[in-house]
Write an enzyme that holds these catalytic residues in place. Structure first.
Site, PDB file in Angstrom:
ATOM      1  CG  ASP A  13      -1.896  -1.162   1.215  1.00  0.00           C
ATOM      2  OD1 ASP A  13      -2.294  -1.600   0.124  1.00  0.00           O
ATOM      3  OD2 ASP A  13      -2.218  -1.655   2.309  1.00  0.00           O
ATOM      4  N   GLY A  15       1.489   3.065  -2.483  1.00  0.00           N
ATOM      5  CA  GLY A  15       1.074   3.990  -3.541  1.00  0.00           C
ATOM      6  C   GLY A  15       1.622   3.531  -4.890  1.00  0.00           C
ATOM      7  CE  LYS A  16       2.402  -2.414  -4.327  1.00  0.00           C
ATOM      8  NZ  LYS A  16       2.040  -2.048  -2.947  1.00  0.00           N
ATOM      9  CG  ASN A  38      -2.798 -10.776  -2.396  1.00  0.00           C
ATOM     10  OD1 ASN A  38      -2.818 -10.585  -3.601  1.00  0.00           O
ATOM     11  ND2 ASN A  38      -1.765 -11.312  -1.780  1.00  0.00           N
ATOM     12  CB  ALA A  39      -2.774  -6.490  -5.113  1.00  0.00           C
ATOM     13  N   GLY A  40      -4.644  -4.304  -3.723  1.00  0.00           N
ATOM     14  CA  GLY A  40      -5.640  -3.273  -4.009  1.00  0.00           C
ATOM     15  C   GLY A  40      -4.885  -2.007  -4.348  1.00  0.00           C
ATOM     16  CG  HIS A  41      -2.369  -1.881  -6.894  1.00  0.00           C
ATOM     17  ND1 HIS A  41      -1.767  -2.652  -7.833  1.00  0.00           N
ATOM     18  CD2 HIS A  41      -1.930  -2.355  -5.702  1.00  0.00           C
ATOM     19  CE1 HIS A  41      -0.992  -3.548  -7.245  1.00  0.00           C
ATOM     20  NE2 HIS A  41      -1.077  -3.392  -5.944  1.00  0.00           N
ATOM     21  CD  GLN A 223       0.639  -8.833  -2.638  1.00  0.00           C
ATOM     22  OE1 GLN A 223       1.301  -9.448  -3.453  1.00  0.00           O
ATOM     23  NE2 GLN A 223      -0.631  -8.594  -2.823  1.00  0.00           N
ATOM     24  CB  THR A 238       1.713 -12.179   0.642  1.00  0.00           C
ATOM     25  OG1 THR A 238       0.671 -12.751  -0.157  1.00  0.00           O
ATOM     26  CG2 THR A 238       2.854 -11.706  -0.258  1.00  0.00           C
ATOM     27  CB  THR A 298      -7.422  -0.741  -1.812  1.00  0.00           C
ATOM     28  OG1 THR A 298      -6.621   0.385  -1.491  1.00  0.00           O
ATOM     29  CG2 THR A 298      -8.129  -0.476  -3.124  1.00  0.00           C
ATOM     30  CB  THR A 300      -9.811  -6.326   3.715  1.00  0.00           C
ATOM     31  OG1 THR A 300      -8.729  -5.520   4.198  1.00  0.00           O
ATOM     32  CG2 THR A 300      -9.255  -7.558   3.003  1.00  0.00           C
ATOM     33  CG  ASP A 332      -0.199  14.529   0.887  1.00  0.00           C
ATOM     34  OD1 ASP A 332       0.550  13.665   0.398  1.00  0.00           O
ATOM     35  OD2 ASP A 332      -1.410  14.334   1.081  1.00  0.00           O
ATOM     36  CB  VAL A 413       2.534  16.392  -2.530  1.00  0.00           C
ATOM     37  CG1 VAL A 413       4.001  16.492  -2.133  1.00  0.00           C
ATOM     38  CG2 VAL A 413       2.329  16.957  -3.941  1.00  0.00           C
TER      39      VAL A 413
END
Ligand code: GDP
Ligand code: IMO
Ligand code: MG
Length: 427
Positions: A13, A15-16, A38-41, A223, A238, A298, A300, A332, A413
């Site tokens: 998480d 910010g990829k 499992n990822a959430g972008h 991840q 993971t 993002t 869960t 920020d 930012v």
């Protein structure tokens, strides 16, 4: 022909998604190389927010080839939902390609993920419950089913039948679950196969040809380094290889083809799920960061644990991934703090260590040693040029570069593409 790997430097998480989307403008292909849903972008374009789980974060550009690579585990129902949602919002999927080698997340993987977590009790990992661990276990046990199997019903039925004998025994005898019927799964998965058939191909060959044509390729990890099954904070990890080396196996390219590695770090640290987190803040500063940073998962929706930046962890991450540079996101979020801390050591008993350790006992016991600096107390969310950053923020960045011994080339930012400060051109 730059081939660039973009990798999470912390526990995910970072910010990829935002950085991939931002860099994707200058590349030809974006390749997701491991993990699953499992990822959430989260990617924000104009005022639209997109939440991606399996599809690479380059999909919002019409002309980029987006590949789901060989070492990704695909829950086809989630993938199809993601495709449909994007289509409904006017996003073109015609450049999506999916590896036939990618393994399938099966319904019993998700059920087992949840039961196994329950069985672990206080030792649970806090997984996303998406069946990721059990799917990779089957891959390694050579009992998994792959995307390419969706087009050969006889083979699929035969291997599924064999696999289900074991799974149903475990589900029924240990967990008193009703188990699964092969026929129902076959029908369901064959329908999925037909829905995604047009996208399936030899993705390693597509990448190989693109490299020969001097195209620019961005390999997008899911991840983060500390969640890597080998190099992370085992067992609280993971089941795949988010580290940069994972891009070679995960996308089917040789290590000689990778030119650069960009690590993504937050200006602080977060973690979702269980496991040690030396710089975690369980006070009002942690609560402020969580609120201002919108630190809720993002995938869960779980609150993310928040803490100070851990420079030991980051320097380790630079080492394990061979990072050429880093992008630092969410600067920020620290704007309003009076004091900002950077962890530069761990006190373990009488000893102070200055190199990261993956020994979870030490991580759990240790007390962080901090360098403190005054906050800059200015809004940075509109800054576009490095020269316009507050002096305190510049010093924070310089201090981190000094300790981790790697350059920070991009500062983010805010969630939008334009809320980015480029210090050195990366692509
Ligand atoms: P990923 O899994 O690494 O792609 O990261 P996530 O998308 O799960 O979480 C990062 C969150 O931070 C998302 O909601 C982004 O929109 C948001 N975000 C990314 N960069 C920045 C930034 O520089 N500032 C702020 N305030 N939010 C950001
Ligand atoms: P992105 O790509 C943050 C965490 C889970 C849990 C551990 C194991 O959005 O950065 P799993 O379901 O993978 O077996 O869970 O890993 N985890 C993540 N944490 N971001 C992610 O992905 C994650 N994917 C898995 O919370 O602690
Ligand atoms: Mg995420």
């Amino acid at each position: 022909m730059p081939a660039i790997v973009l990798v999470g430097a912390q526990w995910g998480d970072e910010g990829k998604g935002k950085v991939t989307d931002m860099l994707a403008e200058g590349v030809d292909l974006v390749v997701r190389y491991q993990g699953g849903s499992n990822a959430g972008h989260t990617v924000v374009v104009d005022n639209e927010e997109y939440k991606l789980h399996l599809i690479p974060s380059g999909i919002l550009y019409e002309d980029k080839i987006c590949i789901i690579g060989d070492d990704v585990v695909i829950d086809p129902a989630t993938l199809i939902k993601e495709i449909e949602n994007l289509k409904a919002r006017g996003v073109s999927l015609s450049n999506l390609r999916i590896s036939g080698n990618a393994h399938l997340v099966m319904p019993y993987h998700k059920t087992l993920d949840q039961y196994e977590e329950g069985l672990k009790g206080k030792h649970k990992l806090g997984t996303t419950g998406r069946g990721i661990g059990p799917a990779y276990v089957d891959k390694m046990a050579r009992t998994g089913l792959r995307v390419s199997d969706l087009f050969d019903r006889e083979e699929f039925e035969g291997r599924l039948g064999h696999s289900l004998k074991y799974k149903n025994l475990i589900l029924r005898e240990i967990f008193k679950d009703k188990g699964f019927e092969a026929d129902a799964i076959c029908d369901e998965y064959f329908a999925y196969g037909q829905a995604i058939k047009q996208y399936v191909g030899d993705t390693s060959l597509i990448i190989h040809n693109a490299l020969r044509e001097e195209k620019i390729i961005l390999f997008e990890g899911a991840q983060g380094t500390l969640l890597d099954v080998t190099h992370g904070t085992y067992p609280y990890v993971t089941s795949s290889h988010p580290v940069a080396g994972g891009a070679c196996v995960g996308a089917g390219i040789g290590p000689t083809k990778i030119d650069r590695v960009l690590g993504i770090t937050k200006a602080y640290t977060t973690r979702v799920g269980e496991g040690p987190f030396p710089t975690e803040l369980q006070d009002e500063i942690g609560a402020h960061i969580q609120k201002k940073g919108g630190e809720f998962g993002t995938t869960t929706g779980r609150p993310r644990r928040c803490g100070w930046l851990d420079a030991l962890l980051l320097r380790y991450s630079v080492r394990i991934n061979g990072m050429s540079a880093l992008a630092m996101t969410k600067l920020d979020v620290l704007d309003e703090l009076d004091t900002i801390k950077i962890c530069v050591g761990y006190k373990v008993g009488k000893e102070t260590i200055t190199e990261f350790t993956t020994d979870f006992r030490k991580l759990r016991e240790c007390a962080p040693v901090y360098e403190e600096m005054p906050g800059w107390k200015e809004d940075t969310s509109g800054v576009k040029d490095y020269r316009d950053l507050p002096q305190g923020a510049k010093e924070y960045i310089k201090n981190i570069e000094r300790i981790i011994k790697a350059p920070i080339s991009i500062i983010s930012v805010g969630p939008r593409r334009a809320q980015t400060v480029i210090l050195r051109k990366f692509v």
